[in-house]
Design a protein around this motif. Sequence first.
Motif, PDB file in Angstrom:
ATOM      1  N   VAL A  99      93.768  96.961  81.422  1.00 53.74           N
ATOM      2  CA  VAL A  99      93.019  97.843  80.521  1.00 53.74           C
ATOM      3  C   VAL A  99      92.490  97.070  79.331  1.00 53.74           C
ATOM      4  O   VAL A  99      91.339  97.241  78.906  1.00 53.74           O
ATOM      5  CB  VAL A  99      93.913  99.016  80.061  1.00 53.74           C
ATOM      6  N   ASN A 100      93.307  96.191  78.783  1.00 57.38           N
ATOM      7  CA  ASN A 100      92.870  95.424  77.624  1.00 57.38           C
ATOM      8  C   ASN A 100      91.801  94.392  77.982  1.00 57.38           C
ATOM      9  O   ASN A 100      90.904  94.124  77.176  1.00 57.38           O
ATOM     10  CB  ASN A 100      94.067  94.745  76.967  1.00 57.38           C
ATOM     11  N   VAL A 101      91.910  93.818  79.162  1.00 60.96           N
ATOM     12  CA  VAL A 101      90.867  92.887  79.602  1.00 60.96           C
ATOM     13  C   VAL A 101      89.539  93.626  79.753  1.00 60.96           C
ATOM     14  O   VAL A 101      88.480  93.148  79.305  1.00 60.96           O
ATOM     15  CB  VAL A 101      91.266  92.205  80.923  1.00 60.96           C
ATOM     16  N   VAL A 102      89.578  94.800  80.378  1.00 57.27           N
ATOM     17  CA  VAL A 102      88.361  95.607  80.511  1.00 57.27           C
ATOM     18  C   VAL A 102      87.832  96.010  79.138  1.00 57.27           C
ATOM     19  O   VAL A 102      86.618  95.971  78.875  1.00 57.27           O
ATOM     20  CB  VAL A 102      88.631  96.856  81.377  1.00 57.27           C
ATOM     21  N   GLY A 103      88.739  96.390  78.246  1.00 57.00           N
ATOM     22  CA  GLY A 103      88.322  96.751  76.898  1.00 57.00           C
ATOM     23  C   GLY A 103      87.633  95.604  76.184  1.00 57.00           C
ATOM     24  O   GLY A 103      86.619  95.793  75.504  1.00 57.00           O
ATOM     25  N   ALA A 104      88.177  94.390  76.344  1.00 59.26           N
ATOM     26  CA  ALA A 104      87.557  93.220  75.725  1.00 59.26           C
ATOM     27  C   ALA A 104      86.168  92.959  76.311  1.00 59.26           C
ATOM     28  O   ALA A 104      85.224  92.610  75.586  1.00 59.26           O
ATOM     29  CB  ALA A 104      88.454  91.996  75.912  1.00 59.26           C
ATOM     30  N   LEU A 105      86.018  93.132  77.629  1.00 58.15           N
ATOM     31  CA  LEU A 105      84.707  92.954  78.253  1.00 58.15           C
ATOM     32  C   LEU A 105      83.704  93.968  77.723  1.00 58.15           C
ATOM     33  O   LEU A 105      82.520  93.637  77.506  1.00 58.15           O
ATOM     34  CB  LEU A 105      84.830  93.075  79.769  1.00 58.15           C
ATOM     35  N   LEU A 106      84.144  95.201  77.493  1.00 58.09           N
ATOM     36  CA  LEU A 106      83.252  96.218  76.943  1.00 58.09           C
ATOM     37  C   LEU A 106      82.833  95.863  75.523  1.00 58.09           C
ATOM     38  O   LEU A 106      81.676  96.092  75.131  1.00 58.09           O
ATOM     39  CB  LEU A 106      83.939  97.585  76.969  1.00 58.09           C
ATOM     40  N   VAL A 107      83.749  95.304  74.744  1.00 54.16           N
ATOM     41  CA  VAL A 107      83.398  94.856  73.392  1.00 54.16           C
ATOM     42  C   VAL A 107      82.350  93.751  73.468  1.00 54.16           C
ATOM     43  O   VAL A 107      81.360  93.744  72.712  1.00 54.16           O
ATOM     44  CB  VAL A 107      84.655  94.369  72.644  1.00 54.16           C
ATOM     45  N   PHE A 108      82.563  92.802  74.389  1.00 52.52           N
ATOM     46  CA  PHE A 108      81.590  91.727  74.597  1.00 52.52           C
ATOM     47  C   PHE A 108      80.204  92.291  74.920  1.00 52.52           C
ATOM     48  O   PHE A 108      79.190  91.901  74.313  1.00 52.52           O
ATOM     49  CB  PHE A 108      82.078  90.823  75.725  1.00 52.52           C
ATOM     50  N   LEU A 109      80.149  93.225  75.864  1.00 54.63           N
ATOM     51  CA  LEU A 109      78.869  93.801  76.265  1.00 54.63           C
ATOM     52  C   LEU A 109      78.233  94.597  75.135  1.00 54.63           C
ATOM     53  O   LEU A 109      76.999  94.594  74.976  1.00 54.63           O
ATOM     54  CB  LEU A 109      79.060  94.689  77.494  1.00 54.63           C
ATOM     55  N   ALA A 110      79.051  95.294  74.338  1.00 53.47           N
ATOM     56  CA  ALA A 110      78.509  96.076  73.224  1.00 53.47           C
ATOM     57  C   ALA A 110      77.830  95.179  72.200  1.00 53.47           C
ATOM     58  O   ALA A 110      76.752  95.504  71.685  1.00 53.47           O
ATOM     59  CB  ALA A 110      79.628  96.885  72.568  1.00 53.47           C
ATOM     60  N   ILE A 111      78.441  94.036  71.903  1.00 57.26           N
ATOM     61  CA  ILE A 111      77.843  93.105  70.944  1.00 57.26           C
ATOM     62  C   ILE A 111      76.539  92.534  71.488  1.00 57.26           C
ATOM     63  O   ILE A 111      75.524  92.474  70.793  1.00 57.26           O
ATOM     64  CB  ILE A 111      78.846  91.983  70.620  1.00 57.26           C
ATOM     65  N   VAL A 112      76.569  92.115  72.743  1.00 55.36           N
ATOM     66  CA  VAL A 112      75.354  91.571  73.360  1.00 55.36           C
ATOM     67  C   VAL A 112      74.244  92.617  73.368  1.00 55.36           C
ATOM     68  O   VAL A 112      73.092  92.334  73.018  1.00 55.36           O
ATOM     69  CB  VAL A 112      75.663  91.078  74.788  1.00 55.36           C
ATOM     70  N   ALA A 113      74.573  93.848  73.750  1.00 54.97           N
ATOM     71  CA  ALA A 113      73.571  94.910  73.826  1.00 54.97           C
ATOM     72  C   ALA A 113      72.999  95.227  72.454  1.00 54.97           C
ATOM     73  O   ALA A 113      71.791  95.434  72.305  1.00 54.97           O
ATOM     74  CB  ALA A 113      74.186  96.166  74.447  1.00 54.97           C
ATOM     75  N   PHE A 114      73.853  95.264  71.426  1.00 50.90           N
ATOM     76  CA  PHE A 114      73.368  95.572  70.082  1.00 50.90           C
ATOM     77  C   PHE A 114      72.344  94.542  69.613  1.00 50.90           C
ATOM     78  O   PHE A 114      71.289  94.893  69.076  1.00 50.90           O
ATOM     79  CB  PHE A 114      74.530  95.628  69.089  1.00 50.90           C
ATOM     80  N   PHE A 115      72.637  93.268  69.811  1.00 53.97           N
ATOM     81  CA  PHE A 115      71.732  92.229  69.311  1.00 53.97           C
ATOM     82  C   PHE A 115      70.471  92.119  70.151  1.00 53.97           C
ATOM     83  O   PHE A 115      69.373  91.904  69.614  1.00 53.97           O
ATOM     84  CB  PHE A 115      72.454  90.885  69.254  1.00 53.97           C
ATOM     85  N   TYR A 116      70.606  92.245  71.473  1.00 52.26           N
ATOM     86  CA  TYR A 116      69.441  92.042  72.335  1.00 52.26           C
ATOM     87  C   TYR A 116      68.561  93.286  72.457  1.00 52.26           C
ATOM     88  O   TYR A 116      67.440  93.190  72.964  1.00 52.26           O
ATOM     89  CB  TYR A 116      69.891  91.596  73.730  1.00 52.26           C
ATOM     90  N   ALA A 117      69.027  94.423  72.000  1.00 51.78           N
ATOM     91  CA  ALA A 117      68.215  95.638  72.093  1.00 51.78           C
ATOM     92  C   ALA A 117      66.942  95.482  71.273  1.00 51.78           C
ATOM     93  O   ALA A 117      66.984  94.997  70.137  1.00 51.78           O
ATOM     94  CB  ALA A 117      69.024  96.836  71.583  1.00 51.78           C
ATOM     95  N   PRO A 118      65.791  95.859  71.825  1.00 56.01           N
ATOM     96  CA  PRO A 118      64.534  95.734  71.070  1.00 56.01           C
ATOM     97  C   PRO A 118      64.520  96.665  69.869  1.00 56.01           C
ATOM     98  O   PRO A 118      65.119  97.734  69.878  1.00 56.01           O
ATOM     99  CB  PRO A 118      63.469  96.117  72.101  1.00 56.01           C
ATOM    100  N   ARG A 119      63.844  96.219  68.831  1.00 58.74           N
ATOM    101  CA  ARG A 119      63.645  97.018  67.634  1.00 58.74           C
ATOM    102  C   ARG A 119      62.161  97.358  67.529  1.00 58.74           C
ATOM    103  O   ARG A 119      61.338  96.518  67.847  1.00 58.74           O
ATOM    104  CB  ARG A 119      64.071  96.241  66.377  1.00 58.74           C
ATOM    105  N   PRO A 120      61.818  98.581  67.094  1.00 54.82           N
ATOM    106  CA  PRO A 120      62.663  99.654  66.550  1.00 54.82           C
ATOM    107  C   PRO A 120      63.223 100.610  67.606  1.00 54.82           C
ATOM    108  O   PRO A 120      63.768 101.652  67.260  1.00 54.82           O
ATOM    109  CB  PRO A 120      61.695 100.393  65.634  1.00 54.82           C
TER     110      PRO A 120
END
Length: 612
Positions: free
Chosen positions: A261-282
Amino acid sequence: MTSDDGVGASAPTNAVSRSESETATPEPLLAGARTLYAVLSVTALALLARVVGLGARIMHWDEGRVGYWALRYHENGEFFYRPIIHGPFIPVVNDWVFTLVGVSDFSARLVVAVVGGLFPLAAWLFREHLDDTEVVGLALVLAANPLLVYYSRFMRNDVLVAVFSVFALGFVVRAVDTGRLRYLYFAAVSMGLAFTTKGNAILYIACYLGAAVLVFDHRLVELAARGDSVGSYLRSRPAWAKRRLTSRWNTFEYGAGVLAVNVVGALLVFLAIVAFFYAPRPELGQALGNPAALPGVLDEATVGAAESFYDSWGSGDHQDHPYLPFFYGLSETLVYGAGLTLVFAVVGLAVDGYGSRSAQVDGGGDGGGRGRRGRRWLVAFGLYWGVASLVGYPIATDIEAPWAAVHVVVPLAFPASVGIAYLYRETRASVVARDTVSVGLAAIVVVAALSGVVGANAAYIDSTSQEDKEVLQWAQPDNDLKATMQTVGRIAETNEGVDVLFYGSYHPTTDETLLYVENEESLERMPPGGPAWHSRLPLPWYLERVDANVTSTEPSENGTELQNPPPVVVAYEWEADNLREQLPGYTEHRHLFRLWSDEVVVFVDESAIPEE
């Protein structure tokens, strides 16, 4: 932390025969909390070395390109991922920095300088596998290596991806050492940030996996050389892993799913950071207010970004170059910019592999454990990782640039830390024995290291010096150009109409179109309106900051006749004679526009300069 590396009660291991009283190793200078205080002190000095005078050098061509689009995003809120300018970390974070402290060369480089200055803290994460002196030695390399100093004062992603990737590795090591699952989340955050800086974060993952395999293979070879059964060792690993998980993570006490569960949770955190930065603005902000649009934005931030990266870098077009010249250039940079680090790494590998250090059969803490001779896994890991980077980066890079050497210096810092600790111990023993020759040699090494750092900072200011060409990328303008651009900025603030004219021309040898852009309004959003815009860099960064009104002339075989020229005209030096006749009364400012080749001429109408 205990140590078995000759720091403490045991005698130092050296070939010099001395009496027992002379060879008694002094009490360790750094132990426990003092080691942490030493690492913090080194980090404070590293931050100071990177921040002082940070805005003194004019922006490099590459800094000007990334800086321009970061500034455009700051002004209009529009940004999307373009692999050619690497990851979105700098534009996104610098938007916040520009809002807080304003726009300047200093603020543009500030995030890289701070992250690079904090790099020595990573040494503390490996304290179970290095002794106290080696931890401080690792911090010193990460703080004072001239290449790391120089490129921490440079708005580019190489130091960023190195720092975040090493912190991620350190957090994984701490998770294994302590059994605290929170370190997995710290690792996920660090690696997520690494992937937002530059695509070669994936090379760090590849190097980590490859080095881990080689370290494990090395362990099997050692077992076979001792006559132990490799098969029995491999069969015992599942039971060993269960014992380790039980003692470290209590996984089987609370259920094996806890770790998963914690490994999956860490992977989700990784993906959330990547998605936040790479998401187009605005689009990201709009999707947060309209959840129905969020899946499309997330798809663009993950799958779309990966496809863009592969289309740009995976095709191999950027790697279509001869290998040996790139390998030679990288090696030359390492010799000139990291020579002492290389020497310390060789010494460290020899001391760790062939000295009297002992290590546990199963590895472990207290600086490497006890029970057998042989190189510690972390030192071997750094060696394999460094060699892979040295061999691989001439293939992976698209241009021959000295900043690639950063990715070789960082892994070699681990064996170098052992070499530094060895020098420290031997020097202290020599002081006790009153061996002035050894002390003098050690002093020479220290002075050479300090002079390297000072030299890196001197080169930072005098970036067109021919003496430092091995560690400086060629697309660096003359620093005197910065004062001229400040004058141009003053003119743009008060002038009415067009402020700056770029005089378009053809390169005399390549016939390439330079400085001319047909539609200046196309430069308001990525990508730029034509390749000739890049020949202006880094000047667009300075002109955009003052909101200068810019235009250009279309190249002509016989030269372009100017009608009502603005107060500033920029041209390449081969057009200077033609323009001089058309711009009577203008002051001519000549500057090296690249390190060893192009020269730019800025014609300025002095009467347009406002009085102070």
